[in-house]
Design a protein around this motif. Structure first.
Motif, PDB file in Angstrom:
ATOM      1  N   VAL A  21       0.862  -1.179   0.000  1.00 15.90           N
ATOM      2  CA  VAL A  21       0.000   0.000   0.000  1.00 15.90           C
ATOM      3  C   VAL A  21       0.901   1.232   0.000  1.00 15.90           C
ATOM      4  N   LEU A  22       0.894   1.989  -1.101  1.00 15.18           N
ATOM      5  CA  LEU A  22       1.710   3.192  -1.241  1.00 15.18           C
ATOM      6  C   LEU A  22       0.854   4.402  -0.900  1.00 15.18           C
ATOM      7  N   GLY A  23       1.267   5.134   0.126  1.00 13.35           N
ATOM      8  CA  GLY A  23       0.479   6.266   0.605  1.00 13.35           C
ATOM      9  C   GLY A  23      -0.316   5.912   1.837  1.00 13.35           C
TER      10      GLY A  23
ATOM     11  N   THR B 117       5.745  10.567   2.601  1.00 14.76           N
ATOM     12  CA  THR B 117       6.184  11.819   3.208  1.00 14.76           C
ATOM     13  C   THR B 117       6.430  11.601   4.684  1.00 14.76           C
ATOM     14  N   ASP B 118       6.967  12.602   5.331  1.00 16.08           N
ATOM     15  CA  ASP B 118       7.229  12.531   6.759  1.00 16.08           C
ATOM     16  C   ASP B 118       5.894  12.527   7.510  1.00 16.08           C
ATOM     17  N   THR B 119       5.764  11.636   8.467  1.00  7.60           N
ATOM     18  CA  THR B 119       4.501  11.502   9.189  1.00  7.60           C
ATOM     19  C   THR B 119       4.186  12.734  10.026  1.00  7.60           C
ATOM     20  N   LYS B 120       5.204  13.444  10.496  1.00  7.52           N
ATOM     21  CA  LYS B 120       4.961  14.597  11.357  1.00  7.52           C
ATOM     22  C   LYS B 120       4.265  15.730  10.614  1.00  7.52           C
ATOM     23  N   SER B 121       4.516  15.825   9.312  1.00 11.70           N
ATOM     24  CA  SER B 121       3.907  16.905   8.535  1.00 11.70           C
ATOM     25  C   SER B 121       2.616  16.489   7.855  1.00 11.70           C
TER      26      SER B 121
ATOM     27  N   GLU C 141       3.976  -4.792   7.869  1.00 12.65           N
ATOM     28  CA  GLU C 141       5.284  -4.156   7.983  1.00 12.65           C
ATOM     29  C   GLU C 141       5.171  -2.690   7.553  1.00 12.65           C
ATOM     30  N   ALA C 142       6.042  -1.856   8.118  1.00 12.98           N
ATOM     31  CA  ALA C 142       6.039  -0.415   7.835  1.00 12.98           C
ATOM     32  C   ALA C 142       7.331  -0.034   7.126  1.00 12.98           C
ATOM     33  N   TYR C 143       7.205   0.853   6.146  1.00 16.75           N
ATOM     34  CA  TYR C 143       8.347   1.370   5.389  1.00 16.75           C
ATOM     35  C   TYR C 143       8.176   2.875   5.236  1.00 16.75           C
ATOM     36  N   SER C 144       9.288   3.588   5.227  1.00 18.33           N
ATOM     37  CA  SER C 144       9.247   5.046   5.190  1.00 18.33           C
ATOM     38  C   SER C 144      10.167   5.578   4.096  1.00 18.33           C
ATOM     39  N   CYS C 145       9.814   6.757   3.595  1.00 16.89           N
ATOM     40  CA  CYS C 145      10.649   7.389   2.582  1.00 16.89           C
ATOM     41  C   CYS C 145      11.933   7.940   3.191  1.00 16.89           C
ATOM     42  N   THR C 146      11.932   8.210   4.485  1.00 11.75           N
ATOM     43  CA  THR C 146      13.137   8.738   5.129  1.00 11.75           C
ATOM     44  C   THR C 146      14.271   7.722   5.145  1.00 11.75           C
ATOM     45  N   CYS C 147      13.928   6.449   5.073  1.00 12.73           N
ATOM     46  CA  CYS C 147      14.939   5.379   5.051  1.00 12.73           C
ATOM     47  C   CYS C 147      15.154   4.817   3.653  1.00 12.73           C
ATOM     48  N   ASN C 148      14.530   5.438   2.644  1.00 11.59           N
ATOM     49  CA  ASN C 148      14.649   4.943   1.259  1.00 11.59           C
ATOM     50  C   ASN C 148      14.230   3.474   1.151  1.00 11.59           C
ATOM     51  N   ASP C 149      13.040   3.202   1.687  1.00 11.72           N
ATOM     52  CA  ASP C 149      12.543   1.824   1.744  1.00 11.72           C
ATOM     53  C   ASP C 149      11.558   1.498   0.631  1.00 11.72           C
ATOM     54  N   LEU C 150      11.440   2.352  -0.385  1.00 14.41           N
ATOM     55  CA  LEU C 150      10.466   2.077  -1.441  1.00 14.41           C
ATOM     56  C   LEU C 150      10.804   0.800  -2.190  1.00 14.41           C
TER      57      LEU C 150
END
Length: 490
Positions: A135-137, A165-169, A193-202
């Motif tokens: 699920v992207l987004g 994007t960053d979750t805080k914003s 599982e969770a993946y974030s753009c801050t870690c370049n996990d795409l």
């Protein structure tokens, strides 16, 4: 001589001979069958000597273990009759006793406890097949609601959530990692599982995925015009398509990023450039407007929604969306005024709900999550060869089946393990719906041109950038002023 005298003398002679033979037989028989008897002072009864039990040995009161009981036979019976002397049949009975050896006590072994019975372990069932969904987004409330519904689906074995994007914003107040930890408490076999753009996990999120679901980003609002929404989300969708071609080129892509009429042609052009484009694995979602149209028609007819189905054709939103209320129920047609009113209600439903909620970026998140989760579930069962569902989607059509100036259009399709196996032609339309369909095709063509023009401009800009970088790196070498600057270690 007188014959009578002779006969009488002969008779007397034979009588005497017979009498002597009887005496001899009697004496012999009595001698052979004679048995000795013994008297005891304390016992008046007379018994045969053979019947008298022998004296008990004080040393060995028990008979010897070597003595075995013999089976009675004719010889045994004859020996019982013989008391005196020896005969051809052997000697009389004797009681064999062990005088020299002391009888040993028989040791009785201790009884051992029986071993516990071995329980037969039931055979484990074979592992249930499942699909992997990305699920992207998922940083929005809509993504979290969809994750909650997909976690309960038995045909999904792994669910990967990605925040672009960053979750805080973002509009969501909860961290995606906390949401995943919360979902793990649900007692289903699906792993989240969770993946974030801050870690370049795409790349890691899309690796070996079977279904990819693209959602809107948190910065998009329903009140924004179509062109602005497209410019905000087109770069992210272009990046998603490039990574999908590298990590999971055979994945089934479900596009829910608005405007869907523009995003589906953009993804198709991007995958064509990489050489991994498969029109059977690309579908734009029409589940939300179809759900709203079916619910509205069921309420108008006072029927349960499961008995009413309103197919949607054309585009996915605005003037390009055409719900076919004439096909809601067999042998029933709405009046023209009611059909126009319901069509306008379905088209303006996102904006109407947004006004009720006040100042919000997204609206109708719960109902949209229910519709999209149902669409993903149908696709998952189809990929597992468990069902051949019929859904509505914005797909690329075959020019031989539908004569249209557009390459993409919303129609009913059948799904299988290979993706879209068949496209159902648009049914016979009502004259009012036919006018709406002509206007919808014009709007679809405009949206498709917007996507293709943006893609060509973006690709031209990338090529220009590549040429400039190539000239700078290779045609114009750097000039070092001193020797120390040439040393790479300095």
């Amino acid at each position: 001589m007188n014959p009578l005298n002779v006969f009488s003398k002969a008779k007397i002679l034979w009588v005497s001979v017979l009498d002597s033979s009887r005496i001899l037989t009697y004496t012999v028989g009595t001698r052979i069958s004679h048995r000795g008897y013994a008297k005891k002072s304390s016992d008046d009864c007379r018994r045969a000597c053979v019947d008298i039990p022998p004296d008990v040995d004080p040393v060995c009161p028990l008979p010897c273990e070597r003595r075995k009981k013999k089976k009675e036979s004719i010889l045994h019976k004859i020996k019982l009759k013989i008391v005196e002397g020896g005969t051809n049949f052997g000697t009389p009975f004797r009681n064999l006793q062990c005088k020299d050896k002391v009888c040993k006590e028989v040791e009785v072994p201790e009884q051992k406890a029986l071993e516990a019975p071995i329980k037969k372990m039931p055979s484990l069932p074979p592992p249930r097949p499942g699909v992997q969904v990305a699920v992207l987004g998922a940083d929005t409330n809509l993504g979290q609601y969809i994750a909650l519904l997909l976690k309960q689906c038995p045909c999904i074995k792994k669910l990967r959530l990605y925040e672009p994007t960053d979750t805080k914003s973002s509009e969501c107040t909860r961290d995606l990692c906390n949401v995943v930890q919360d979902l793990q408490h649900i007692d289903t076999n699906c792993l989240v599982e969770a993946y974030s753009c801050t870690c370049n996990d795409l790349e890691r999120c899309l690796q070996n995925s079977n279904i990819v679901l693209m959602l809107d980003s948190a910065c998009v609002s329903t009140h924004m015009p179509l062109e602005k929404r497209f410019e905000c989300q087109a770069p992210a969708v272009k990046q998603y398509a490039d990574i999908i071609a590298k990590e999971c080129p055979n994945a089934f892509i479900i596009v829910c990023t608005s405007p869907i009429d523009c995003m589906v042609p953009l993804i198709a052009e991007t995958l064509k450039e990489t050489g991994w484009y498969n029109p059977r694995k690309l579908l734009g979602s029409l589940a939300v407007p179809e759900m709203r149209a079916s619910t509205l028609a069921a309420r108008a007819l006072c029927l349960e929604p499961c008995y009413v189905h309103v197919p949607c054709v054309g585009g996915t939103e605005g003037l390009s969306l055409v719900p076919l209320f004439s096909k809601a129920l067999e042998y029933f047609d709405f009046s023209e005024q009611n059909a126009e009113l319901m069509t306008q209600t379905v088209r303006c439903a996102p904006i109407t709900v947004g006004r009720c909620d006040g100042q919000c970026n997204k609206s109708a998140e719960l109902s949209e999550a229910h519709a999209l989760a149902g669409l993903v579930t149908k696709v998952a069962w189809a990929l597992l060869c468990k069902d051949v569902p019929r859904v509505s989607g914005f797909v690329e059509i075959d020019a031989t089946q539908v004569i249209s100036p557009t390459r993409f259009i919303g129609v009913n399709v059948l799904l299988s393990n290979k993706g879209i196996c068949d496209t159902i032609a648009i049914p016979h339309l009502h004259p009012r719906e036919l006018k709406l369909m002509d206007l919808a095709i014009t709007n679809i063509q405009i949206n498709e041109d917007i996507a293709i023009n943006w893609y060509q401009e973006h690709m031209n800009a990338e090529r220009e950038t590549c040429k400039i970088v190539a000239k700078t790196d290779f045609n114009y070498p750097k000039k070092y002023l001193t020797l120390e600057k040439c040393n790479p270690c300095s």
